[in-house]
Scaffold this motif. Structure first.
Motif, short mmCIF file in Angstrom:
data_model
loop_
_atom_site.label_atom_id
_atom_site.label_comp_id
_atom_site.label_asym_id
_atom_site.label_seq_id
_atom_site.Cartn_x
_atom_site.Cartn_y
_atom_site.Cartn_z
N VAL A 61 9.76 -2.23 12.32
CA VAL A 61 9.68 -3.20 11.23
C VAL A 61 8.23 -3.61 10.97
O VAL A 61 7.79 -3.67 9.82
N ARG A 62 7.46 -3.84 12.01
CA ARG A 62 6.06 -4.24 11.85
C ARG A 62 5.24 -3.09 11.25
O ARG A 62 4.36 -3.30 10.41
N PHE A 63 5.52 -1.86 11.69
CA PHE A 63 4.82 -0.70 11.12
C PHE A 63 5.10 -0.59 9.63
O PHE A 63 4.19 -0.42 8.82
N GLN A 64 6.38 -0.68 9.24
CA GLN A 64 6.74 -0.58 7.83
C GLN A 64 6.11 -1.71 7.02
O GLN A 64 5.59 -1.48 5.93
N HIS A 65 6.16 -2.91 7.54
CA HIS A 65 5.59 -4.06 6.85
C HIS A 65 4.08 -3.88 6.65
O HIS A 65 3.56 -4.10 5.54
N MET A 66 3.38 -3.47 7.70
CA MET A 66 1.93 -3.25 7.63
C MET A 66 1.60 -2.18 6.59
O MET A 66 0.73 -2.36 5.74
N ARG A 67 2.31 -1.07 6.65
CA ARG A 67 2.04 0.04 5.74
C ARG A 67 2.24 -0.38 4.29
O ARG A 67 1.40 -0.12 3.43
N ILE A 68 3.34 -1.07 4.02
CA ILE A 68 3.63 -1.50 2.66
C ILE A 68 2.59 -2.51 2.18
O ILE A 68 2.09 -2.40 1.05
N GLU A 69 2.26 -3.49 3.02
CA GLU A 69 1.29 -4.52 2.61
C GLU A 69 -0.06 -3.90 2.24
O GLU A 69 -0.65 -4.24 1.22
N ILE A 70 -0.57 -3.02 3.09
CA ILE A 70 -1.87 -2.41 2.82
C ILE A 70 -1.80 -1.57 1.55
O ILE A 70 -2.68 -1.65 0.69
N ASN A 71 -0.76 -0.76 1.39
CA ASN A 71 -0.64 0.07 0.19
C ASN A 71 -0.54 -0.78 -1.07
O ASN A 71 -1.10 -0.42 -2.10
N VAL A 72 0.19 -1.89 -1.01
CA VAL A 72 0.32 -2.76 -2.19
C VAL A 72 -1.03 -3.33 -2.58
O VAL A 72 -1.40 -3.33 -3.77
N VAL A 73 -1.79 -3.81 -1.62
CA VAL A 73 -3.11 -4.39 -1.92
C VAL A 73 -4.02 -3.33 -2.54
O VAL A 73 -4.67 -3.56 -3.57
N LEU A 74 -4.06 -2.15 -1.95
CA LEU A 74 -4.93 -1.08 -2.46
C LEU A 74 -4.46 -0.60 -3.84
O LEU A 74 -5.28 -0.38 -4.74
N ALA A 75 -3.15 -0.45 -4.03
CA ALA A 75 -2.62 0.00 -5.32
C ALA A 75 -2.91 -1.02 -6.42
O ALA A 75 -3.29 -0.64 -7.53
N ARG A 76 -2.74 -2.29 -6.12
CA ARG A 76 -3.04 -3.33 -7.12
C ARG A 76 -4.50 -3.32 -7.52
O ARG A 76 -4.84 -3.46 -8.68
N MET A 77 -5.37 -3.16 -6.53
CA MET A 77 -6.80 -3.11 -6.80
C MET A 77 -7.13 -1.92 -7.69
O MET A 77 -7.88 -2.05 -8.66
N LEU A 78 -6.58 -0.76 -7.38
CA LEU A 78 -6.85 0.44 -8.18
C LEU A 78 -6.41 0.25 -9.62
O LEU A 78 -7.13 0.60 -10.56
N THR A 79 -5.23 -0.32 -9.80
CA THR A 79 -4.70 -0.54 -11.16
C THR A 79 -5.49 -1.61 -11.89
O THR A 79 -5.91 -1.41 -13.04
#
Length: 186
Positions: free
Chosen positions: A15-33
């Motif tokens: 659960v912590r791995f999935q949460h970490m992965r999603i959080e980081i990807n969301v921040v980076l994806a939002r920044m790119l967009t």
């Protein structure tokens, strides 16, 4: 051990791995967009092309490297062609296939976004962890990657094409090339 459930430690780690992965990807994806008008899919294609000889790749090789089906790649390339960041070109020696080629506009978009992307990785990931934690995480990721390649990659133990009884051992497989790493994109 019960094979149909995870124990508390396994569940917590997953659960912590999935949460970490999603959080980081969301921040980076939002920044790119927000800052560059790029989707995650745009960026991974631009990154891969930027690291390729002559800034071009056969579509089938790119699809395999990204683990996308060819139709997904084709739709994504069409969207990017419309924006002028990539173009299709005939593949040398493959009349049915095509190469995806980075355009000047694509190169400029990638070069503009890259420093912010790296900064985001530092902010959300690298600077948050100690050197020891980074080393441990690298070791964990490499262990899982070796398992994935041996068990789930084409030619691995679970490849349906190997159902005839032939087996590939993990020792005979290597990690993906260094060009897959972010450090080689700069």
């Amino acid at each position: 051990m019960d094979q149909e459930s995870l124990n508390e430690r396994e569940t917590r780690a997953w659960v912590r791995f999935q949460h970490m992965r999603i959080e980081i990807n969301v921040v980076l994806a939002r920044m790119l967009t927000r800052d560059f008008g790029l989707t995650e899919a745009d960026f991974v294609i631009l990154l891969r092309l930027s690291n390729s000889p002559e800034c071009r790749l056969r579509a089938r090789d790119m699809a395999a490297a990204l683990q996308w089906d060819r139709s997904r790649l084709s739709r994504q390339v069409s969207r990017m062609e419309t924006r002028g960041t990539v173009m299709r070109a005939p593949s040398e020696g493959d009349a049915r296939g095509y190469d995806v080629v980075l355009t000047d506009a694509g190169r400029a978009a990638f070069q503009a976004a890259w420093p912010s992307y790296v900064s985001g990785i530092r902010h959300c990931f690298a600077d948050v962890l100690s050197p020891h934690q980074l080393d441990a995480l690298t070791d964990i990721a490499e262990t899982i990657d070796r398992h994935f390649i041996a068990q789930h990659w084409p030619g691995g133990l679970n490849d349906p094409a190997k159902a005839d009884g032939a087996r590939t051992t993990a020792a005979g497989l290597e990690l993906r090339p260094a060009e897959d790493s972010l450090e080689s994109a700069s």
